[in-house]
Scaffold this motif. Structure first.
Motif, PDB file in Angstrom:
ATOM      1  N   UNK A   1     -36.486 -14.937   5.813  1.00  0.00           N
ATOM      2  CA  UNK A   1     -37.731 -14.852   5.035  1.00  0.00           C
ATOM      3  C   UNK A   1     -38.695 -15.979   5.407  1.00  0.00           C
ATOM      4  N   UNK A   2     -38.193 -17.211   5.488  1.00  0.00           N
ATOM      5  CA  UNK A   2     -39.070 -18.337   5.826  1.00  0.00           C
ATOM      6  C   UNK A   2     -39.517 -18.266   7.283  1.00  0.00           C
ATOM      7  N   UNK A   3     -38.650 -17.756   8.162  1.00  0.00           N
ATOM      8  CA  UNK A   3     -39.035 -17.606   9.566  1.00  0.00           C
ATOM      9  C   UNK A   3     -40.144 -16.578   9.715  1.00  0.00           C
ATOM     10  N   UNK A   4     -40.056 -15.490   8.958  1.00  0.00           N
ATOM     11  CA  UNK A   4     -41.110 -14.465   9.026  1.00  0.00           C
ATOM     12  C   UNK A   4     -42.427 -14.999   8.482  1.00  0.00           C
ATOM     13  N   UNK A   5     -42.355 -15.760   7.393  1.00  0.00           N
ATOM     14  CA  UNK A   5     -43.570 -16.347   6.839  1.00  0.00           C
ATOM     15  C   UNK A   5     -44.218 -17.282   7.854  1.00  0.00           C
ATOM     16  N   UNK A   6     -43.405 -18.085   8.510  1.00  0.00           N
ATOM     17  CA  UNK A   6     -43.915 -19.011   9.517  1.00  0.00           C
ATOM     18  C   UNK A   6     -44.506 -18.252  10.701  1.00  0.00           C
ATOM     19  N   UNK A   7     -43.831 -17.199  11.117  1.00  0.00           N
ATOM     20  CA  UNK A   7     -44.331 -16.413  12.240  1.00  0.00           C
ATOM     21  C   UNK A   7     -45.655 -15.739  11.896  1.00  0.00           C
ATOM     22  N   UNK A   8     -45.774 -15.247  10.669  1.00  0.00           N
ATOM     23  CA  UNK A   8     -47.029 -14.616  10.235  1.00  0.00           C
ATOM     24  C   UNK A   8     -48.176 -15.624  10.269  1.00  0.00           C
ATOM     25  N   UNK A   9     -47.882 -16.872   9.886  1.00  0.00           N
ATOM     26  CA  UNK A   9     -48.915 -17.904   9.918  1.00  0.00           C
ATOM     27  C   UNK A   9     -49.353 -18.188  11.359  1.00  0.00           C
ATOM     28  N   UNK A  10     -48.404 -18.258  12.266  1.00  0.00           N
ATOM     29  CA  UNK A  10     -48.733 -18.546  13.661  1.00  0.00           C
ATOM     30  C   UNK A  10     -49.477 -17.395  14.323  1.00  0.00           C
ATOM     31  N   UNK A  11     -49.030 -16.173  14.049  1.00  0.00           N
ATOM     32  CA  UNK A  11     -49.647 -15.025  14.716  1.00  0.00           C
ATOM     33  C   UNK A  11     -51.013 -14.678  14.130  1.00  0.00           C
ATOM     34  N   UNK A  12     -51.408 -15.347  13.042  1.00  0.00           N
ATOM     35  CA  UNK A  12     -52.780 -15.207  12.554  1.00  0.00           C
ATOM     36  C   UNK A  12     -53.760 -15.910  13.491  1.00  0.00           C
ATOM     37  N   UNK A  13     -53.246 -16.836  14.296  1.00  0.00           N
ATOM     38  CA  UNK A  13     -54.080 -17.580  15.248  1.00  0.00           C
ATOM     39  C   UNK A  13     -53.729 -17.240  16.693  1.00  0.00           C
ATOM     40  N   UNK A  14     -52.436 -17.161  17.004  1.00  0.00           N
ATOM     41  CA  UNK A  14     -51.988 -16.952  18.380  1.00  0.00           C
ATOM     42  C   UNK A  14     -51.315 -15.590  18.521  1.00  0.00           C
ATOM     43  N   UNK A  15     -51.457 -14.994  19.706  1.00  0.00           N
ATOM     44  CA  UNK A  15     -50.696 -13.797  20.033  1.00  0.00           C
ATOM     45  C   UNK A  15     -49.267 -14.198  20.374  1.00  0.00           C
ATOM     46  N   UNK A  16     -48.344 -13.250  20.290  1.00  0.00           N
ATOM     47  CA  UNK A  16     -46.947 -13.540  20.593  1.00  0.00           C
ATOM     48  C   UNK A  16     -46.794 -14.123  22.004  1.00  0.00           C
ATOM     49  N   UNK A  17     -47.596 -13.628  22.966  1.00  0.00           N
ATOM     50  CA  UNK A  17     -47.448 -14.137  24.332  1.00  0.00           C
ATOM     51  C   UNK A  17     -48.059 -15.520  24.525  1.00  0.00           C
ATOM     52  N   UNK A  18     -48.655 -16.084  23.472  1.00  0.00           N
ATOM     53  CA  UNK A  18     -49.172 -17.454  23.520  1.00  0.00           C
ATOM     54  C   UNK A  18     -48.238 -18.443  22.821  1.00  0.00           C
ATOM     55  N   UNK A  19     -47.186 -17.941  22.164  1.00  0.00           N
ATOM     56  CA  UNK A  19     -46.283 -18.770  21.370  1.00  0.00           C
ATOM     57  C   UNK A  19     -45.010 -19.041  22.166  1.00  0.00           C
ATOM     58  N   UNK A  20     -44.694 -20.316  22.349  1.00  0.00           N
ATOM     59  CA  UNK A  20     -43.511 -20.739  23.107  1.00  0.00           C
ATOM     60  C   UNK A  20     -42.561 -21.467  22.156  1.00  0.00           C
ATOM     61  N   UNK A  21     -41.535 -20.735  21.687  1.00  0.00           N
ATOM     62  CA  UNK A  21     -40.536 -21.332  20.788  1.00  0.00           C
ATOM     63  C   UNK A  21     -39.470 -21.983  21.660  1.00  0.00           C
ATOM     64  N   UNK A  22     -39.476 -23.292  21.687  1.00  0.00           N
ATOM     65  CA  UNK A  22     -38.650 -24.006  22.657  1.00  0.00           C
ATOM     66  C   UNK A  22     -37.215 -24.147  22.147  1.00  0.00           C
ATOM     67  N   UNK A  23     -36.279 -23.810  22.978  1.00  0.00           N
ATOM     68  CA  UNK A  23     -34.853 -24.043  22.743  1.00  0.00           C
ATOM     69  C   UNK A  23     -34.355 -24.743  24.001  1.00  0.00           C
TER      70      UNK A  23
END
Length: 494
Positions: free
Chosen positions: A156-178
């Protein structure tokens, strides 16, 4: 053709430990190798009221262990600029926008911008919102954002965070580093599997008995106590690092070795993981917390840890993959603090030959474990040794035809290890190239959290008996029982 990359880096959390230990040394190595030259700049932001001059001193200190040429360090640091910044204050983004525009013109950065959010995740959405509202994103270049784990605390918190990020960036602009995906031998998994017909032909339930993934840490929680006590081994290691390794081990061959095709296969693999029902958790997952010895404190006595904490410092589990390739093959995982040593390894255990023709006397005793040939095991050593090891059976030297296990080894030599890029260097280079192959995509995060959430919820509702393992061991005895119930055992034993 020049290999130089052109970009403005803005590091939110530029005074932090991650920036000083990992980011600045990695950027400097890219600078030494010519990937960064004249056309790059870095803005470091944080609350501290530093000057550019002090910032340069901090950067030089962070590079001290590299024994680099002082003139090169000075020239490199001259590309860095510091802005005291409150990420919640819109006015500070106005100042950031002006500085970004100035540096873009000064260094010829072509509007290429990389934002590294080296801060607590609760600020990710706020920063992304202000980058959009204050129009810091450019239209004439690329805009990419790098975020560190933890990516949420549950689905739930991951989805909320992702929704916040994708309001500004497209998925192909987001680099989740592991950073595990930047390790040499983790990247070698695909080369081993898809570059060698001998292994790909055997990489299925007809020939593989079980797979074991171990991420062992010798130290305790150290300076990460506050974060760790709110996370635990399941969230800190299993949901991200281990699930990524499992997806690379179990995915089918992609159509092409591209970001999109690899992501498609990894997501299919994670979707195939058998989701546990709550009542199945105790039979498939083990949690632990380390006790005290004469030399070390128990977990509950560590600084900043609650004396009644039930946070897990060890996890072992059995995962099943319900698809045609892997049906019936258990994947055993384990990770923990205060274990026997620090290492990461993957053991692929193959099925034993059905009949041992080499010792007729022992074959008669089919209840005797010693009458069976040893299983072949392919080990991928990720760290600290980097290389491969194959255990196979050969004739014992001397009279007769008794067999004995032998090992074929390959390890990267010290020069190769020294020349190999460190994980963050490799991944920052990928971001500059716009290549997210070795980063985690949203669908992977989502399926990982959904799997882990069931286990965590059950644990939250049931009080464990802690502590239950000794420092210097490989965890609770229940972790051994997990395999023994299936007739297996851990390949690595302390």
């Amino acid at each position: 053709m020049s290999k130089e990359k052109i970009a403005l880096f803005t590091i939110f959390g530029g005074t932090g430990d991650l920036a000083q230990r990992k980011l600045y040394p990695s950027l400097f190595k890219l600078y030494q190798k010519g990937y960064l030259r004249e056309h790059f700049a870095v803005i470091g932001t944080a609350r501290r009221p530093w000057t550019d001059e002090h910032y340069h001193e901090v950067i030089a200190t962070s590079l001290a262990s590299l024994n680099a040429d002082p003139a090169a360090v000075t020239q490199f640091a001259s590309h860095f600029y510091y802005q005291s910044h409150d990420v919640t204050d819109a006015q500070h983004y106005v100042t950031l926008k002006k500085l970004s525009a100035k540096l873009d013109a000064q260094y010829g950065l072509q509007g290429n911008r990389i934002f590294y959010l080296a801060m607590a995740p609760n600020f990710f959405g706020t920063i992304a919102q202000h980058l959009r509202s204050e129009q810091i994103l450019t239209t004439n270049g690329f805009n990419r954002v790098i975020i560190e784990k933890p990516f949420g605390h549950d689905f739930a918190s991951a989805k909320e965070l992702n929704d916040q990020l994708t309001a500004t960036f497209n998925e192909n602009q987001i680099y989740r580093i592991d950073h595990y995906l930047g390790k040499e031998m983790i990247q070698n998994i695909s080369a081993i599997r898809f570059g060698n017909s001998i292994w790909e032909a055997l990489w299925n339930n007809r020939y593989i008995s079980n797979v074991q993934v171990t991420l062992s840490e010798k130290l305790g929680v150290e300076e990460r106590a506050v974060y760790y006590d709110n996370s635990g081994a399941l969230r800190d290691m299993v949901q991200n690092h281990i699930m990524q390794i499992i997806s690379l081990l179990t995915m089918d061959q992609p159509v092409e070795f591209t970001e999109h095709d690899i992501d498609v296969e990894k997501v299919k693999a994670l979707r195939s993981l058998r989701t546990l029902k709550p009542e199945e958790v105790p039979a498939n997952f083990v949690r632990g917390q380390y006790a005290a010895t004469d030399q070390v404190k128990d977990y509950r006595s560590e600084d900043k840890i609650s004396p009644d904490s039930n946070t897990d410092t060890f996890v072992a589990g059995k995962l099943m993959v319900d698809n045609y390739r892997w049906s019936g093959v258990p994947f055993y995982i384990r990770t923990g603090k205060r274990l026997a040593d620090k290492f990461t390894r993957i053991d692929i255990v193959f099925k034993r030959p059905i009949v041992n023709i080499f010792n007729h006397e022992d074959v008669q005793k089919n209840d005797d474990e010693n009458s069976r040939l040893n299983a072949n095991v392919l080990t991928i050593n990720v760290e600290p040794t980097e290389g491969f090891e194959l255990r196979m059976n050969a004739k014992h030297v001397g009279q007769g035809f008794a067999t004995t296990p032998v090992k074929l080894n390959f390890a990267l030599d010290s020069q190769s290890v020294s020349d190999s890029p460190e994980a963050y260097e490799r991944l920052l280079h990928d971001v500059l190239n716009g290549d997210a192959t070795n980063f985690t995509h949203w669908d992977e995060v989502a399926y990982s959290w959904k799997f882990v959430d069931t286990i965590q919820k059950y644990w939250d509702e049931h009080t464990p008996t802690f502590p239950n393992y000794q420092p210097g061991s490989m965890g609770p005895t229940a972790a051994d029982d997990l395999l023994q119930r299936d007739g297996h055992e851990w390949i690595y034993k302390s």
